[in-house]
Scaffold this motif. Structure first.
Motif, mmCIF file in Angstrom:
data_model
loop_
_atom_site.group_PDB
_atom_site.id
_atom_site.type_symbol
_atom_site.label_atom_id
_atom_site.label_comp_id
_atom_site.label_asym_id
_atom_site.label_seq_id
_atom_site.Cartn_x
_atom_site.Cartn_y
_atom_site.Cartn_z
ATOM 1 N N SER A 341 0.827 -1.206 0.000
ATOM 2 C CA SER A 341 0.000 0.000 0.000
ATOM 3 C C SER A 341 0.862 1.257 0.000
ATOM 4 O O SER A 341 0.586 2.217 -0.743
ATOM 5 N N ALA A 342 1.906 1.269 0.832
ATOM 6 C CA ALA A 342 2.812 2.422 0.844
ATOM 7 C C ALA A 342 3.500 2.577 -0.506
ATOM 8 O O ALA A 342 3.688 3.698 -1.001
ATOM 9 N N ALA A 343 3.861 1.456 -1.125
ATOM 10 C CA ALA A 343 4.492 1.509 -2.450
ATOM 11 C C ALA A 343 3.538 2.091 -3.487
ATOM 12 O O ALA A 343 3.965 2.816 -4.399
ATOM 13 N N ALA A 344 2.241 1.805 -3.365
ATOM 14 C CA ALA A 344 1.263 2.358 -4.294
ATOM 15 C C ALA A 344 1.233 3.878 -4.209
ATOM 16 O O ALA A 344 1.148 4.572 -5.238
ATOM 17 N N VAL A 345 1.319 4.429 -2.994
ATOM 18 C CA VAL A 345 1.329 5.881 -2.839
ATOM 19 C C VAL A 345 2.595 6.470 -3.451
ATOM 20 O O VAL A 345 2.575 7.529 -4.094
ATOM 21 N N VAL A 346 3.732 5.781 -3.271
ATOM 22 C CA VAL A 346 4.989 6.229 -3.878
ATOM 23 C C VAL A 346 4.850 6.257 -5.407
ATOM 24 O O VAL A 346 5.262 7.220 -6.069
ATOM 25 N N ILE A 347 4.275 5.207 -5.966
ATOM 26 C CA ILE A 347 4.082 5.153 -7.420
ATOM 27 C C ILE A 347 3.184 6.301 -7.883
ATOM 28 O O ILE A 347 3.448 6.949 -8.910
ATOM 29 N N ALA A 348 2.119 6.574 -7.134
ATOM 30 C CA ALA A 348 1.215 7.674 -7.496
ATOM 31 C C ALA A 348 1.963 9.002 -7.515
ATOM 32 O O ALA A 348 1.764 9.821 -8.427
ATOM 33 N N ALA A 349 2.824 9.228 -6.523
ATOM 34 C CA ALA A 349 3.586 10.476 -6.472
ATOM 35 C C ALA A 349 4.528 10.596 -7.670
ATOM 36 O O ALA A 349 4.646 11.669 -8.284
ATOM 37 N N VAL A 350 5.200 9.511 -8.021
ATOM 38 C CA VAL A 350 6.135 9.534 -9.145
ATOM 39 C C VAL A 350 5.395 9.752 -10.457
ATOM 40 O O VAL A 350 5.827 10.533 -11.317
ATOM 41 N N VAL A 351 4.255 9.061 -10.639
ATOM 42 C CA VAL A 351 3.460 9.225 -11.862
ATOM 43 C C VAL A 351 3.015 10.675 -12.012
ATOM 44 O O VAL A 351 3.106 11.270 -13.095
ATOM 45 N N PHE A 352 2.538 11.267 -10.932
ATOM 46 C CA PHE A 352 2.105 12.664 -10.989
ATOM 47 C C PHE A 352 3.274 13.592 -11.304
ATOM 48 O O PHE A 352 3.141 14.528 -12.113
ATOM 49 N N ALA A 353 4.411 13.353 -10.667
ATOM 50 C CA ALA A 353 5.560 14.229 -10.881
ATOM 51 C C ALA A 353 6.087 14.152 -12.314
ATOM 52 O O ALA A 353 6.555 15.144 -12.873
ATOM 53 N N VAL A 354 5.980 12.980 -12.925
ATOM 54 C CA VAL A 354 6.538 12.779 -14.260
ATOM 55 C C VAL A 354 5.609 13.278 -15.357
ATOM 56 O O VAL A 354 6.063 13.822 -16.376
ATOM 57 N N ALA A 355 4.304 13.091 -15.196
ATOM 58 C CA ALA A 355 3.366 13.379 -16.295
ATOM 59 C C ALA A 355 2.128 14.108 -15.803
ATOM 60 O O ALA A 355 1.004 13.686 -16.046
ATOM 61 N N SER A 356 2.322 15.245 -15.130
ATOM 62 C CA SER A 356 1.185 15.977 -14.584
ATOM 63 C C SER A 356 0.448 16.797 -15.639
ATOM 64 O O SER A 356 -0.563 17.429 -15.326
ATOM 65 N N GLY A 357 0.921 16.796 -16.879
ATOM 66 C CA GLY A 357 0.265 17.575 -17.922
ATOM 67 C C GLY A 357 -0.956 16.908 -18.509
ATOM 68 O O GLY A 357 -1.698 17.541 -19.260
ATOM 69 N N SER A 358 -1.184 15.636 -18.203
ATOM 70 C CA SER A 358 -2.314 14.899 -18.753
ATOM 71 C C SER A 358 -3.341 14.636 -17.660
ATOM 72 O O SER A 358 -3.009 14.087 -16.604
ATOM 73 N N LEU A 359 -4.598 15.009 -17.925
ATOM 74 C CA LEU A 359 -5.649 14.764 -16.946
ATOM 75 C C LEU A 359 -5.851 13.274 -16.722
ATOM 76 O O LEU A 359 -6.084 12.838 -15.594
ATOM 77 N N VAL A 360 -5.754 12.488 -17.784
ATOM 78 C CA VAL A 360 -5.914 11.033 -17.648
ATOM 79 C C VAL A 360 -4.850 10.470 -16.709
ATOM 80 O O VAL A 360 -5.143 9.646 -15.827
ATOM 81 N N VAL A 361 -3.615 10.917 -16.878
ATOM 82 C CA VAL A 361 -2.529 10.424 -16.030
ATOM 83 C C VAL A 361 -2.741 10.855 -14.578
ATOM 84 O O VAL A 361 -2.516 10.076 -13.642
ATOM 85 N N VAL A 362 -3.199 12.083 -14.386
ATOM 86 C CA VAL A 362 -3.442 12.554 -13.025
ATOM 87 C C VAL A 362 -4.564 11.742 -12.375
ATOM 88 O O VAL A 362 -4.494 11.403 -11.175
ATOM 89 N N LEU A 363 -5.605 11.393 -13.138
ATOM 90 C CA LEU A 363 -6.678 10.551 -12.598
ATOM 91 C C LEU A 363 -6.162 9.156 -12.274
ATOM 92 O O LEU A 363 -6.597 8.536 -11.290
ATOM 93 N N ILE A 364 -5.248 8.646 -13.090
ATOM 94 C CA ILE A 364 -4.627 7.354 -12.778
ATOM 95 C C ILE A 364 -3.843 7.455 -11.475
ATOM 96 O O ILE A 364 -3.911 6.561 -10.608
ATOM 97 N N ALA A 365 -3.088 8.552 -11.333
ATOM 98 C CA ALA A 365 -2.344 8.756 -10.089
ATOM 99 C C ALA A 365 -3.292 8.837 -8.901
ATOM 100 O O ALA A 365 -3.014 8.302 -7.824
ATOM 101 N N MET A 366 -4.458 9.476 -9.100
ATOM 102 C CA MET A 366 -5.459 9.564 -8.031
ATOM 103 C C MET A 366 -5.968 8.175 -7.654
ATOM 104 O O MET A 366 -6.149 7.865 -6.460
ATOM 105 N N ALA A 367 -6.190 7.331 -8.670
ATOM 106 C CA ALA A 367 -6.676 5.979 -8.403
ATOM 107 C C ALA A 367 -5.630 5.156 -7.661
ATOM 108 O O ALA A 367 -5.942 4.421 -6.710
ATOM 109 N N VAL A 368 -4.377 5.255 -8.084
ATOM 110 C CA VAL A 368 -3.303 4.508 -7.411
ATOM 111 C C VAL A 368 -3.136 5.009 -5.971
ATOM 112 O O VAL A 368 -2.918 4.218 -5.044
ATOM 113 N N LEU A 369 -3.245 6.324 -5.792
ATOM 114 C CA LEU A 369 -3.185 6.880 -4.435
ATOM 115 C C LEU A 369 -4.323 6.323 -3.587
ATOM 116 O O LEU A 369 -4.119 5.955 -2.419
ATOM 117 N N GLY A 370 -5.531 6.241 -4.147
ATOM 118 C CA GLY A 370 -6.658 5.685 -3.406
ATOM 119 C C GLY A 370 -6.423 4.252 -2.993
ATOM 120 O O GLY A 370 -6.787 3.846 -1.884
#
Length: 461
Positions: A341-370
């Motif tokens: 679970s902690a690793a999932a939050v880390v992945i969400a943070a990295v995904v957001f930091a790398v590709a925050s220009g896409s709404l789809v990617v940000v929603l994916i990061a939101m789902a992984v964070l959840g």
């Protein structure tokens, strides 16, 4: 034949009780989330400053955390059912105060009473542990823990839509209706408790813990206090001193509010430490994502989502949190599930930091964070209750609730601080790189919390 019928009746009754407990917890989570989407509407509709309107959210955090240990102690005796019903009645009264066209002060009082609904979660878990078979109890406690994650995803878009369509008071009226429904469900389904000695409340300990917790949360949740460093440092020092006195009083009390010797056991200490640190990282990232998707268009980044759409963006967060509770329960060892679970939050943070220009990617990061937040919530009760007597369930979980509230408060304040530091002089909005850097700040606490939990076996050996 009669034995088989009795078994079926018992299983049906257990299923009914478990479903009712989860329903009450879910309504409490939705009520707790009512404040966040309505802060701006309160400021404009009631003509109060935005920082004053923020208290409609902050006060629920305060009352939930401070009332938790008292309710937890009341929930260890024969009056657990009465305690839950009285608490839910107060939450309903609070909902009425928010829905009626009363002055702003009454709204804040009502939101404070609604905060008690957050504190009642520990009591619901203690009911599940005491009155349900082992397997049903474990699954119900997991569902109760994840209810807070699911409630956010359900509450935000619905509340925002009601505010947009029918106005501020109609949105608050939903909270009143839900609290009334929760009270009726609890009254009809909660089982009576066995007779026993009446729980004694350590009044002095309760006052000291309340004041100390209030001071800590205040200096975290109100950054304006640090405009005068002496004032902020003075309040923090006083809070720490009060909590130190509280610890001495509890250790000497014949009927302590919280058994500090029990809290001092290795598994409980590690679970609470992990919750505090992980709470910082999780809520830091959650705050960043929810603010980022609402960034106005003239910032040249973000997506300028209006209130309803921004609330709907949390649906992936909520759904994946619910899935995490289902997937991780019983299939993976608790320590492994926590690390995942902690690793999932880390992945969400990295995904957001790398590709925050896409709404789809940000929603994916939101789902992984959840998924990560839901997983931590699902596993935490099992970690913190390891070796804890059944009678102390509510008391120990209420302290874990305070720890989580402090961690979330620090994460929220840290998000504001980092974004303020990334805002150029004279600008209203931070630079886009500020969001990227702030997201990466969530990684150290999450890694540290995973190491605390993963190292548990070695520490025991």
């Amino acid at each position: 034949m009669s034995t088989e019928v009795d078994d079926r009746a018992g299983a049906l009754e257990a299923r009914r009780l478990g479903s009712a407990l989860v329903a009450v917890a879910l309504t409490g989570a939705v009520i707790g989330s009512v404040g966040a989407p309505l802060i701006t509407a309160v400021a404009t509709g009631l003509r109060v400053p935005l920082e004053a309107a923020q208290w409609t959210l902050t006060i629920t955090l305060f009352t939930g955390a401070i009332a938790g240990p008292v309710l937890g102690r009341l929930g260890t005796g024969p009056h657990r059912r009465t305690t839950i019903l009285v608490t839910l009645a107060l939450v309903t009264i609070g909902g009425a105060l928010t829905a009626l066209p009363l002055p702003f002060a009454a709204l804040v009082v009502g939101r404070g009473l609604q905060g008690l609904g957050v504190a009642v979660g520990a009591l619901l878990m203690s009911v599940a542990r005491a009155h349900l078979p082992a397997e049903r109890s474990a699954s119900t406690i997991t569902a109760l823990s994840v209810a807070s994650t699911v409630g956010i995803g359900v509450g935000y878009p619905v509340i925002s839509l009601l505010d947009q369509l029918a106005g501020l008071r109609a949105a608050y009226a939903l909270g009143f209706a839900l609290s009334a429904a929760a009270l009726v469900i609890a009254w009809r389904v909660l089982p009576p408790e066995n007779p026993g000695a009446r729980s004694q409340i350590d009044v002095i300990g309760a006052v000291l813990l309340g004041l100390g917790t209030l001071g800590v949360l205040l200096v975290i949740a109100e950054p304006a206090l640090w405009a005068n460093p002496w004032a902020g440092a003075g309040i923090l020092a006083a809070a720490v001193a009060i909590l130190a006195v509280w610890a001495v009083v509890e250790l000497r009390s014949a009927a302590p509010l919280v058994d500090l010797r029990l809290l001092g056991q290795g598994p409980v200490v590690r679970a609470n430490a992990a919750m505090l640190i992980a709470g910082v990282g999780m809520y830091l990232l959650f705050s960043l994502l929810t603010r980022y998707v609402q960034t106005p268009a003239d910032a040249h980044y973000g997506f300028a989502l209006p209130g309803v759409a921004a609330g709907a963006a949390l649906i992936p967060f909520s759904l994946s949190g619910f899935v995490a509770g289902k997937v991780l329960r019983g299939r993976i060892a608790q320590r492994g599930a926590y690390v995942l679970s902690a690793a999932a939050v880390v992945i969400a943070a990295v995904v957001f930091a790398v590709a925050s220009g896409s709404l789809v990617v940000v929603l994916i990061a939101m789902a992984v964070l959840g998924f990560g937040v839901g997983g931590v919530a699902a596993v935490m009760p099992g970690l913190v209750l390891a070796g804890v007597p059944q009678a102390e369930t509510a008391s120990v979980l209420s302290i874990n609730q305070i720890v989580r509230s402090i961690g979330f408060s620090i994460g929220s304040a840290l998000a504001g601080f980092l974004l303020a530091a990334a805002t150029p002089g004279g600008a209203l909005l931070p630079a886009q790189d500020g969001y990227t850097a702030a997201a990466l700040w969530s990684l150290p606490p999450l890694v540290a919390s995973a190491l605390i939990v993963a190292g548990k076996r070695r520490a025991i050996r």
